[in-house]
Motif scaffolding. Structure first.
Motif, PDB file in Angstrom:
ATOM      1  N   ILE A 129       2.413 -19.563  -9.907  1.00 38.71           N
ATOM      2  CA  ILE A 129       2.213 -19.812  -8.443  1.00 38.71           C
ATOM      3  C   ILE A 129       2.957 -19.075  -7.741  1.00 38.71           C
ATOM      4  CG2 ILE A 129       4.220 -21.642  -9.048  1.00 38.71           C
ATOM      5  CD1 ILE A 129       2.797 -23.289  -6.979  1.00 38.71           C
ATOM      6  N   VAL A 130       2.585 -18.519  -6.556  1.00 33.06           N
ATOM      7  CA  VAL A 130       3.109 -17.906  -5.533  1.00 33.06           C
ATOM      8  C   VAL A 130       3.139 -18.462  -4.151  1.00 33.06           C
ATOM      9  CG1 VAL A 130       2.364 -15.707  -6.858  1.00 33.06           C
ATOM     10  CG2 VAL A 130       0.961 -16.434  -5.047  1.00 33.06           C
ATOM     11  N   ASN A 131       3.992 -17.910  -3.337  1.00 32.21           N
ATOM     12  CA  ASN A 131       4.058 -18.535  -2.053  1.00 32.21           C
ATOM     13  C   ASN A 131       3.296 -18.194  -0.735  1.00 32.21           C
ATOM     14  OD1 ASN A 131       5.302 -16.201  -1.484  1.00 32.21           O
ATOM     15  ND2 ASN A 131       7.348 -16.863  -1.220  1.00 32.21           N
ATOM     16  N   SER A 132       2.087 -17.269  -1.000  1.00 34.12           N
ATOM     17  CA  SER A 132       1.283 -17.087  -0.223  1.00 34.12           C
ATOM     18  C   SER A 132      -0.112 -16.556  -0.516  1.00 34.12           C
ATOM     19  CB  SER A 132       1.951 -15.843   0.870  1.00 34.12           C
ATOM     20  OG  SER A 132       1.981 -14.675   0.218  1.00 34.12           O
ATOM     21  N   ARG A 133      -1.332 -16.769   0.123  1.00 32.60           N
ATOM     22  CA  ARG A 133      -2.314 -15.855  -0.151  1.00 32.60           C
ATOM     23  C   ARG A 133      -2.320 -14.510  -0.420  1.00 32.60           C
ATOM     24  NH1 ARG A 133      -7.159 -19.044   3.115  1.00 32.60           N
ATOM     25  NH2 ARG A 133      -6.556 -21.448   2.356  1.00 32.60           N
ATOM     26  N   VAL A 135      -1.376 -13.311  -3.587  1.00 24.00           N
ATOM     27  CA  VAL A 135      -2.537 -13.853  -4.637  1.00 24.00           C
ATOM     28  C   VAL A 135      -3.179 -12.524  -4.675  1.00 24.00           C
ATOM     29  CG1 VAL A 135      -4.361 -15.179  -5.154  1.00 24.00           C
ATOM     30  CG2 VAL A 135      -2.408 -16.373  -4.630  1.00 24.00           C
ATOM     31  N   ASP A 136      -3.666 -12.166  -3.462  1.00 21.86           N
ATOM     32  CA  ASP A 136      -4.470 -10.985  -3.266  1.00 21.86           C
ATOM     33  C   ASP A 136      -3.918  -9.573  -3.884  1.00 21.86           C
ATOM     34  OD1 ASP A 136      -6.105 -12.519  -1.619  1.00 21.86           O
ATOM     35  OD2 ASP A 136      -5.354 -11.812   0.264  1.00 21.86           O
ATOM     36  N   ALA A 137      -2.457  -9.530  -3.743  1.00 20.67           N
ATOM     37  CA  ALA A 137      -1.715  -8.319  -4.331  1.00 20.67           C
ATOM     38  C   ALA A 137      -1.908  -8.477  -5.767  1.00 20.67           C
ATOM     39  CB  ALA A 137      -0.439  -8.129  -3.586  1.00 20.67           C
TER      40      ALA A 137
END
Length: 76
Positions: free
Chosen positions: A22-26, A29-31
């Motif tokens: 889980i990450v804190n931004s879209r 996720v893209d990166a």
């Protein structure tokens, strides 16, 4: 849950299991997805929205064949 692997192949080490990060931004996720593929990972589903619930994910396999997912969920 227990289900058959998404790709229809036999459940083996790295197939039928998945680690989710889980990450804190879209953008993250893209990166992560882009970096994994750039380093030789296999794209298993491009980064993007899944459904209409605010879930955003990218799926990939590492060089050993392990399936991973980086995701962001609004409100989490």
């Amino acid at each position: 849950g227990i289900i058959k692997p998404f790709d229809g192949q036999a459940a083996t080490v790295g197939n039928g299991t998945m680690v989710a990060l889980i990450v804190n931004s879209r953008d993250k996720v893209d990166a992560i997805h882009a970096k994994a593929v750039a380093l030789g990972g296999k794209d298993e589903g491009p980064a993007g929205p899944r459904g209409d619930s605010g879930f955003y994910a990218g799926y990939f396999r590492d060089l050993d064949g392990n399936k991973l997912c980086a995701f962001y969920a609004e409100g989490m």
